[in-house]
Scaffold this active site. Sequence first.
Site, PDB file in Angstrom:
ATOM      1  N   LYS A  52       0.804  -1.228   0.000  1.00  0.00           N
ATOM      2  CA  LYS A  52       0.000   0.000   0.000  1.00  0.00           C
ATOM      3  C   LYS A  52       0.835   1.276   0.000  1.00  0.00           C
ATOM      4  O   LYS A  52       0.360   2.343  -0.391  1.00  0.00           O
ATOM      5  CB  LYS A  52      -0.933   0.003   1.209  1.00  0.00           C
ATOM      6  CG  LYS A  52      -2.083  -0.982   1.135  1.00  0.00           C
ATOM      7  CD  LYS A  52      -3.172  -0.482   0.206  1.00  0.00           C
ATOM      8  CE  LYS A  52      -4.448  -1.299   0.343  1.00  0.00           C
ATOM      9  NZ  LYS A  52      -5.531  -0.747  -0.476  1.00  0.00           N
ATOM     10  N   SER A 306       0.746  -9.768   0.150  1.00  0.00           N
ATOM     11  CA  SER A 306       0.415  -8.341   0.149  1.00  0.00           C
ATOM     12  C   SER A 306       0.589  -7.636   1.491  1.00  0.00           C
ATOM     13  O   SER A 306       0.584  -6.405   1.534  1.00  0.00           O
ATOM     14  CB  SER A 306      -1.026  -8.142  -0.338  1.00  0.00           C
ATOM     15  OG  SER A 306      -1.934  -8.867   0.476  1.00  0.00           O
TER      16      SER A 306
END
Length: 504
Positions: A52, A306
């Site tokens: 992110k 992730s």
Amino acid sequence: MSPPDYLERILTARVYDVAVETGLDAMPNLASRIGNRVLLKREDMQPVFTYKLRGAYNKLAKLPQAARDRGVITASAGNHAQGVAMSAQRLGCRAVIVMPATTPSIKINGVKRRGAEVVLHGDSYSDAYAHAVKLVEETGMTYVAPFDDPDVIAGQGTVGMEILRQHPDAIEAIFVPVGGGGLAAGLGAYVKRLRPEIKIIGVEPVDSDAMRRSIEAGHRVVLEHVGLFADGVAVKQVGEETFRLCREVLDEIITVDTDAMCAAIKDVFEDTRSILEPSGALSLAGLKAWAEREGVQDKTLIAIASGANMNFDRLRHVAERAEIGEAREAILAVTIPEQPGSFRSFCELLGSRAVTEFNYRAADPAEAHIFVGVKISTRKEAADLVALLNERGLKAVDLTDNEMAKLHIRHLVGGRAPQVEHELVYRFEFPERPGALLNFLTQMGRGWNISLFHYRNHGADFGRVLVGMQVPPSDEAAFQRFLAELGYDYTDERDNPAYRLFLG
């Protein structure tokens, strides 16, 4: 804007002021099990332990200085929040982060350490978003979307750019976790432009599948509820731009359950000694499910790790469910005759299979109901075992997929048994090795009825068992000789207040 237009945005994205090019690591243990080459894109190795950071910094870096001077605000389940916090810290601007109240503390603390202000609101990203919009109106700060923004999408798309550079050879499929859709949209737009033959497969939890339902419906849908186990993808509605892109670039979306995510976390640990959060292991769970469904062999499959922002205490739940998710443990309810020797006979029917859990409390004078966990290698093996037990007259029910059984019943088997007379309760420890439980039961085979039995394999060197036996006062001396001959450490628990309150 069509997907090809994102190529320039991704190539010129400003991410490497703060982000790093992460590795594409092989997973040899998993690869040998599923017969395909498995590569893991290690976005958990970013400075904030999640991809992110890429999109957040690209967005902030491209804001006009006047907008940065007013400060930025965002809503996030945690990972985007840390990306915005670090980006704002690097660029010297104020950041306010609205996070769901359910966000793990490790993510909240990570945001605060980077100087951002945290506001907790609601139970999901959508709740936090609504509050963030209200704050934008009140303060005039600039909102930084976690996924539905071209600059954010382009920043995330650099993950795809790195994958193609790192692995120029054939790739069968890339598996991408999907929450709001930013990573899937950006990565898919880049890869499909340059390597359209590569399948891009989105992965969502079965209880947070907003993108799958939206694509099926042909428009964005709003989920009434979302599961919170994979909090990083707990989104009630996907973005408008991400929906448009994902409809074009995703070949399909596959859904997986909690057990599958837990099993994937374990797979990553066994191959890398790293621990991912549930949403971080989501794409690997999807990779495994897709490979099994399609029956592919000798292909290169890539999953995105992730994120790794998970509270340590959640590992208890992960470890409990991982074996079931990998089809390595079956949970059974078995009814056997309430008579001496029944336990041992039952264990002999299990053969060489290791017992992972054994719960029983006397309740019926004729029948004993046992809650048992057994090591297996395939789901078919569990079905065959149930068939064998029923064939031998032991009524067996497979509870492996029963959520109530896995979450609650396994911890509640027990209770008072006032009809049980002359009960002695002892806690034993014995070396944990294959066949240890059967050996323990064999040595106990002295004719005393077992009225209570609890065993759970904790992966330690010693097995721990709580046993209740009906031993008449006239057999007390023989029982003491049995304890001495057994050779195991033991503790008399008859005076333990926990026993007296709940079991005695």
